[in-house]
Every structure is written in C-alpha cells, then in structure tokens.
Design a protein around this motif. Structure first.
Motif, short mmCIF file in Angstrom:
data_model
loop_
_atom_site.label_atom_id
_atom_site.label_comp_id
_atom_site.label_asym_id
_atom_site.label_seq_id
_atom_site.Cartn_x
_atom_site.Cartn_y
_atom_site.Cartn_z
N UNK A 88 0.84 -1.19 0.00
CA UNK A 88 0.00 0.00 0.00
C UNK A 88 0.87 1.24 0.00
N UNK A 89 0.39 2.34 -0.58
CA UNK A 89 1.12 3.60 -0.44
C UNK A 89 1.21 3.98 1.03
N UNK A 90 2.32 4.56 1.42
CA UNK A 90 2.49 4.99 2.81
C UNK A 90 1.46 6.08 3.11
N UNK A 91 0.67 5.87 4.15
CA UNK A 91 -0.34 6.84 4.58
C UNK A 91 0.36 7.93 5.38
N UNK A 92 0.42 9.13 4.83
CA UNK A 92 1.25 10.18 5.40
C UNK A 92 0.90 10.52 6.84
N UNK A 93 -0.37 10.43 7.20
CA UNK A 93 -0.79 10.89 8.52
C UNK A 93 -1.04 9.76 9.51
N UNK A 94 -0.67 8.55 9.13
CA UNK A 94 -0.69 7.44 10.07
C UNK A 94 0.63 7.42 10.84
N UNK A 95 0.63 6.89 12.06
CA UNK A 95 1.89 6.79 12.81
C UNK A 95 2.93 5.96 12.07
N UNK A 96 4.16 6.43 12.07
CA UNK A 96 5.23 5.65 11.48
C UNK A 96 5.40 4.37 12.30
N UNK A 97 5.76 3.28 11.61
CA UNK A 97 5.85 1.98 12.27
C UNK A 97 7.05 1.22 11.71
N UNK A 98 7.52 0.25 12.50
CA UNK A 98 8.67 -0.59 12.13
C UNK A 98 9.96 0.21 12.11
N UNK A 99 10.15 1.00 13.17
CA UNK A 99 11.43 1.69 13.36
C UNK A 99 12.03 1.24 14.70
N UNK A 100 13.33 1.12 14.72
CA UNK A 100 14.05 0.66 15.91
C UNK A 100 14.16 1.77 16.95
N UNK A 101 14.59 1.38 18.13
CA UNK A 101 14.89 2.38 19.16
C UNK A 101 15.95 3.35 18.66
N UNK A 102 16.96 2.83 17.98
CA UNK A 102 18.03 3.70 17.48
C UNK A 102 17.48 4.76 16.53
N UNK A 103 16.59 4.34 15.64
CA UNK A 103 15.99 5.29 14.70
C UNK A 103 15.09 6.28 15.42
N UNK A 104 14.30 5.78 16.36
CA UNK A 104 13.40 6.65 17.11
C UNK A 104 14.18 7.71 17.88
N UNK A 105 15.26 7.30 18.53
CA UNK A 105 16.08 8.24 19.28
C UNK A 105 16.72 9.27 18.35
N UNK A 106 17.18 8.83 17.19
CA UNK A 106 17.78 9.76 16.24
C UNK A 106 16.75 10.76 15.73
N UNK A 107 15.54 10.28 15.44
CA UNK A 107 14.49 11.20 14.98
C UNK A 107 14.21 12.24 16.05
#
Length: 416
Positions: free
Chosen positions: A280-299
């Motif tokens: 499916x196309x990425x739904x822009x306004x849905x919560x991002x999912x399947x990111x690691x702690x490392x990615x979350x912390x960097x964001x």
C-alpha cells in the motif's frame, strides 16, 4: 459510574476469558494455508503453527499436569518441541529451527489444541479448594496467549514480506483521506508521582511493585510521530547524519543499510510499504511503524526533542480510557487520527529493569520476565496487534534497540 467501575464490570470471568482468547487465536490463523503456517523468516520470529502449539503447551505444562488428575498428553514429545525459554520446565527444541518442524502437521496441532481445551473445560468445572490459584494461572495463560497473538501476526508479516508476490493476509482496504494533524503538547508538572500496577485486575510481575518516582516538568506530544514527519527526517538526510545518532545506533544503521523504516520502498516517486493487507502507499498521517529504538532516538534528536521515559508516559496517560486502534478493531495497521492507545508501541528512553522491590516468582513462571531485564528498552501504549483486554496504563513490553519487526513507533517529549 466512574471509569474504573465501568472497566471492572467489563472484566470477563476466567472461563469466558479462556474461551474468548482461544477463539481469537483460531480466528487469526483461519486465513492461512498450511504453507503459511510453517514460515520462520528469522530467529526472532516463529511459525504460526508453533505459536498455536506453544500457547497450548503452556496450559498443559503449568495447569493441567499439576492440577488435573490422570491428565495425559497426546504426545509427550510436544513438551520438547513447544517449550520456549522455560529452562526449569525441561529441554527444548532450538528456537531458530522451529520452521523445520513439518511434523506434527497443522491438523495434529489443531487436535492438540482441542485435546487441551477439552481437559481445561473439565478442570474448570471441578469444585476444588485451590480453584482461585488455578484460575489465576489460567488468566496468566490467557494473557500469555494474547502476547503470542501479537507475535503471530507480526511474525507472519515479516515472513510474507520476503515473498516477491507480496501476498495479502487480509483483504486490502483503502486508507481514509486525511489532512496533516499539527503537533501539540500536553504539559505536566514535576514532582513525586507513583507508577506501576495498582493491584486491581491482572498484571505481569514486572509491572510492580507500585512505587514513587520523581519526574521533572515535561511535555509530551498529543499524537505519535507520523509517516509525514518521518519522510521529512529522511529528506533532510537524517539517516546519514551522525550528529543525531547514538554511536552504536549509527553503526547498526550503516551495517544494516537502513535508509527508511522496515518494509518501505520507493515506487513511481511515492513511498510504499508492505502490510498485512498487502502493498500500500504509505499513509502520510498514520503513525510511522517498524522503526528501531536507534531510529526513534535519532528522529527525536533531529526534531529537537527526546523520547519520554516510561514514568512520563504512564503518568501522562494513566487516566485515558483504553480505547483505540487495537487488535480487536481488525485494522492490523496504524491508522490516521487515532488516540493514545494502539496503532504502534512507543519507544521510551527507559531500559527494562526491575522496579524497586521486584522479586520474580518461584519456579518456571518466575522466568516469565525477570531474566530478560538487561539490554532491552521499554515500550508503552499497545499497537494495532495488541488485544484490548491485555492493555492497561502500567503495561510494559520490551525489545532490543535494534529490532524493527514489531509494530514499533514513537511519541516525542520535551523538558519543561
């Protein structure tokens, strides 16, 4: 009627909880082919057939064998095949080889489940002095199975993602048309607060004891970080800028070649993702999912914020009714515009460690959480694969910081 009273009236009896939990697992595997049931795509994941059998073994090993006279297993070898990490319960088959166990087949596993369910019905009907103890164990077994329901669908998603045909587990449904939701914050005073389970209803041992924690004044976002937010991070070179990353996280990201969340790809100038409802196309306004702690912390660092602690998360949302995009809704993917609970598990800045005064129970069930309290990070809030009956404000789940295959996202916090 206040919220606590309303929730108390909705708590099912233990026999009802058992029947409903077992039926939900059966429903979850109903669309699967026998070949689907065998998928094991990595050591962290298990085949659906194994989940069906392991949750059945749990009731057999910890309830039927000790408490039902003359109970006989249909196959004593199942104790070796379907144990997981309970060392004191005996030897077990290697975790990374569960996908090689083609026998017993799905029909045999289904018969095993029915055999155990029949014995459980017999046990539940008995009048005994230790019925409260048995019912407490049954309740634990049901919540254990709910955890495996979540693992079943996320393990399946990971397995199906390797198929070039991009198969669907559930029929595709279009996402609603949405507009960007501004990022707003709720502010909370500092001071001494209490967190942990209050003793009313079921909880895992790691959720207690309830204890006091000091928090400094903070603000926490009113929504999770969205795909739109994440694309801005990507477009700004966030994955390649070491200033935002923990050293270990940056090394992992480089080694693994991370440039976007798991299951994403670029097609015709648009981001797509693989879901349980197919590509499916990425739904822009849905919560991002399947990111690691490392990615979350960097964001969070890139955004000028940080991840909340688990104490901040629990304090901020303890009074919010448990309602949201959870497994019971059937969406099986994060949706735009939903609330605090569900959609994605939210990484916190807190390591999974024991609360003050924690003591693991004696015996094999003492292995349930305590021995995992190292090198993992706490997540809060539940996901679209979490059963609503399992959720409460004190619920702690935990994963290693590099893992991404669960429904993992984030919510931002700031000081003051």
């Amino acid at each position: 009627m206040n919220h606590i009273d309303a929730v108390a009236q909705q708590v099912p009896s233990v026999p009802t909880l058992f029947d409903r939990t077992r039926a939900r697992t059966t429903h979850l595997v109903s669309p699967l082919l026998p070949e689907d049931m065998m998928l094991q795509s990595m050591e962290d994941a298990s085949p659906a057939k194994w989940h069906l059998a392991h949750t059945t073994w749990f009731f057999e090993e910890f309830i039927l064998k000790p408490f039902l006279p003359d109970y006989t297993s249909p196959d004593d070898r199942f104790a070796f095949l379907f144990n997981s990490y309970y060392v004191t319960a005996g030897p077990r088959h290697a975790r990374d080889r569960r996908g090689l166990v083609s026998r017993p087949d799905h029909a045999d596993v289904r018969a095993y489940r029915e055999h155990v369910e029949g014995a459980m019905a017999e046990l539940i009907d008995l009048e005994r002095d230790n019925t409260p103890e048995i019912f407490d164990l049954i309740e634990l077994g049901c919540h254990h199975e709910m955890q495996h329901q979540e693992l079943l669908v996320t393990d399946l998603l990971h397995g199906l993602s390797f198929n070039p045909l991009l198969p669907v587990y559930r029929d595709p449904e279009p996402m609603p048309v949405t507009a960007e939701v501004p990022l707003t914050w709720s502010h909370h005073d500092g001071g001494v607060i209490e967190i942990g389970h209050d003793g009313n209803g079921f909880a895992y041992d790691c959720e207690g004891p309830r204890h006091k924690v000091y928090v400094y004044p903070f603000a926490i976002a009113d929504r999770a970080v969205t795909n739109r937010d994440w694309i801005a991070f990507m477009d700004d070179g966030g994955y390649g800028d070491p200033r935002h990353w923990l050293m270990e996280g940056y090394a992992v990201a480089k080694k693994e070649g991370w440039t976007h969340p798991l299951y994403w790809w670029r097609q015709d100038d648009e981001w797509w993702t693989f879901t349980l409802r197919g590509p499916q196309p990425v739904a822009l306004d849905a919560p991002v999912v399947h990111v690691s702690y490392y990615e979350a912390d960097a964001f969070a660092r890139w955004a000028g914020a940080r991840l909340p602690t688990e104490a901040e998360h629990e304090h901020a949302f303890a009074q919010h009714q448990i309602r949201g995009n959870l497994l019971d809704e059937g969406a099986l993917r994060p949706m735009p515009g939903t609330g605090v609970w569900g959609d994605v598990w939210e990484w916190t800045a807190s390591p999974f460690t024991p609360y003050p005064g924690f003591k693991a129970p004696e015996g094999a069930l003492g292995e349930y959480n305590g021995k995992f309290m190292v090198n993992q990070m706490v997540m809060r809030g539940g996901s679209c694969a979490t059963a609503q009956e399992q959720m409460r404000a004190s619920y702690r789940t935990f994963f290693y910081p590099h893992q991404r295959w669960q429904m993992m996202g984030l919510r931002l916090a700031v000081d003051g």
